[in-house]
Design a protein around this motif. Structure first.
Motif, PDB file in Angstrom:
ATOM      1  N   UNK A 181      75.653  47.751  13.449  1.00 10.03           N
ATOM      2  CA  UNK A 181      75.343  49.040  13.647  1.00 10.03           C
ATOM      3  C   UNK A 181      74.507  48.782  14.962  1.00 10.03           C
ATOM      4  N   UNK A 182      74.614  49.879  15.767  1.00  5.50           N
ATOM      5  CA  UNK A 182      73.885  50.225  17.103  1.00  5.50           C
ATOM      6  C   UNK A 182      73.081  51.427  16.802  1.00  5.50           C
ATOM      7  N   UNK A 183      72.014  51.561  16.838  1.00  6.42           N
ATOM      8  CA  UNK A 183      71.152  52.864  16.777  1.00  6.42           C
ATOM      9  C   UNK A 183      70.285  52.874  18.001  1.00  6.42           C
ATOM     10  N   UNK A 184      70.130  54.394  18.098  1.00  6.38           N
ATOM     11  CA  UNK A 184      69.383  55.034  19.331  1.00  6.38           C
ATOM     12  C   UNK A 184      68.779  56.170  18.840  1.00  6.38           C
ATOM     13  N   UNK A 185      67.746  56.670  19.871  1.00  4.02           N
ATOM     14  CA  UNK A 185      67.127  57.700  19.798  1.00  4.02           C
ATOM     15  C   UNK A 185      66.623  58.546  20.765  1.00  4.02           C
ATOM     16  N   UNK A 186      66.603  59.824  20.546  1.00  2.00           N
ATOM     17  CA  UNK A 186      66.418  60.758  21.750  1.00  2.00           C
ATOM     18  C   UNK A 186      64.964  61.744  21.311  1.00  2.00           C
ATOM     19  N   UNK A 187      64.072  61.911  21.908  1.00  3.33           N
ATOM     20  CA  UNK A 187      62.795  62.613  21.640  1.00  3.33           C
ATOM     21  C   UNK A 187      63.300  64.063  22.216  1.00  3.33           C
ATOM     22  N   UNK A 188      63.033  65.108  21.483  1.00  2.43           N
ATOM     23  CA  UNK A 188      63.315  66.476  22.074  1.00  2.43           C
ATOM     24  C   UNK A 188      62.376  67.421  21.545  1.00  2.43           C
ATOM     25  N   UNK A 189      62.496  68.795  22.299  1.00  3.35           N
ATOM     26  CA  UNK A 189      61.524  69.793  21.746  1.00  3.35           C
ATOM     27  C   UNK A 189      62.218  70.478  20.670  1.00  3.35           C
TER      28      UNK A 189
END
Length: 403
Positions: free
Chosen positions: A142-150
């Motif tokens: 598994x490859x996991x990634x994240x995006x921080x948003x409003x």
């Protein structure tokens, strides 16, 4: 003669349909949950373990694409942790909001200090492949990634601040119960200063790769008696973010009971548990994401499935997840918390206080399955209202590959 011929044809057809339906039932492999891990603002930096409620390794490699969105909100709160045993004893006699520890300096009033403020919609993207190694063994990558948003519309329709506060104002919770409106909707404020003097800060549209996870599952042959299935897992996680470059290791065990009913209904019950040793190896200096070195999780799942005449299926599931605390619980007996408690209605202390409580949540899952893909949607609520996250949604697409 004609009647006898028609009867034979009907028997052959009926046998073919039944055989086809029986074969189609094999497309469902236990409880096909998507990733139900929370977008917790500490958890996203570690390789937590997803519970495996499958009955056996897949017959073919399966590619899974997941997208998850969760709203987290904690106003600024500061925490002081006295080091003097006598001061700790004195503070422990007072209820937490009446404690009077006053930090002067490290010589006169030695204490650890941290502060945290979290306000963001955190989006997680997972890409996984599960490969059968044999009839008893399976490998997952598994490859996991994240995006921080409003969390603005339309990209966070259900998890944005506006939707959540509309729900609070019009359905349940009351007007601005935690201060989102007071501090402003659709904001990103993601900062953490740990007790070692290290700082973590993320801004709007910041994207990072959280890590790579390797999982091995073993399915014992004795587990099929009375439609009870067992699997054991070992898990290795390599965390790649600049805040927590480290290696985690964990173990898991899961039990599934399958019950078949008439009219192509099926009921599955799953119970699982796992334990993760966080930061077994640190590759460099890391942020203190909780001084409890272990994260243990217990999970239960109920799922009802209805198969169609064509062999596809629709499933509804309820999942309960309980994860151990991030910080050692004895510290809550003497910590001093400071925040803007007069300015908001409640929850001003959650940013630190919830690190000393077990994280529990309920997920409600719908799955539609065919032989060539499985689509799952879910929403998650933490009913204890710890806002980490407050509300979470997700979808997952599973596709067999390398036919």
């Amino acid at each position: 003669m004609l009647k006898r011929g028609l009867f034979i044809v009907f028997c052959i057809y009926n046998h073919f349909v039944v055989a086809q339906q029986k074969d189609s039932l094999t497309i469902k492999n236990g409880i096909d949950n998507p990733s139900l891990l929370t977008t917790h603002h500490f958890g996203i930096f570690s390789s937590r373990i997803n519970t495996n409620f499958k009955l056996a390794p897949p017959k073919k490699p399966v590619l899974t694409i997941s997208s998850i969105s969760g709203n987290s909100f904690h106003p600024l709160v500061e925490g002081y942790f006295p080091k003097d045993p006598r001061v700790r004893e004195e503070q422990s006699k007072l209820i937490w909001y009446d404690r009077n520890f006053n930090f002067i300096d490290q010589e006169i009033t030695p204490a650890d200090y941290l502060n945290i403020v979290i306000d963001a919609v955190i989006k997680e993207f997972r890409l996984s492949i599960n490969i059968p190694l044999s009839k008893k063994h399976e490998l997952g990558v598994t490859l996991r990634s994240y995006l921080i948003t409003k969390g603005k519309y339309p990209f966070s329709l259900f998890t944005g601040d506006e939707t959540i506060e509309w729900f609070h104002s019009n359905i349940h919770g009351g007007e601005d119960p935690f201060g989102r409106r007071y501090y402003g909707l659709n904001q990103v404020n993601f900062r953490y200063f740990d007790r070692n003097g290290n700082a973590l800060e993320l801004n709007n549209n910041d994207f990072f790769i959280g890590g790579i996870e390797l999982s091995h599952f073993y399915y014992p042959t004795f587990s099929t008696s009375k439609n009870i299935f067992i699997n054991f897992g070992s898990h290795l996680g390599i965390n790649t973010s600049k805040f927590n470059s480290s290696l985690d290791f964990g173990l898991s065990a899961n039990v599934i009971k399958r019950i078949s009913f008439k009219n192509n209904y099926e009921f599955n019950i799953g119970i699982g548990g796992n334990v993760l040793r966080k930061n077994l190896i640190d590759f460099k200096e890391v942020i203190d994401l909780g001084n409890n070195p272990f994260l243990a999780t217990a999970e239960g799942n109920l799922e009802i499935t209805k198969y169609t005449k064509k062999g596809n299926y629709n499933s509804l599931g309820i999942n309960y997840q309980l994860q151990s605390r991030y910080n050692k619980k004895e510290e809550r007996n003497y910590y001093r918390l400071l925040g803007n408690w007069e300015e908001i209605n409640g929850g001003w202390h959650h940013g630190i206080a919830t690190l000393y409580k077990a994280q529990s949540n309920w997920s409600f899952i719908y799955t539609y399955g065919r032989s060539n893909y499985i689509l799952s949607l879910f929403f998650k609520e933490d009913f204890l209202v710890n806002n980490a996250p407050d509300f979470q949604t997700g979808l997952s697409l599973k596709i067999p590959v390398f036919k």
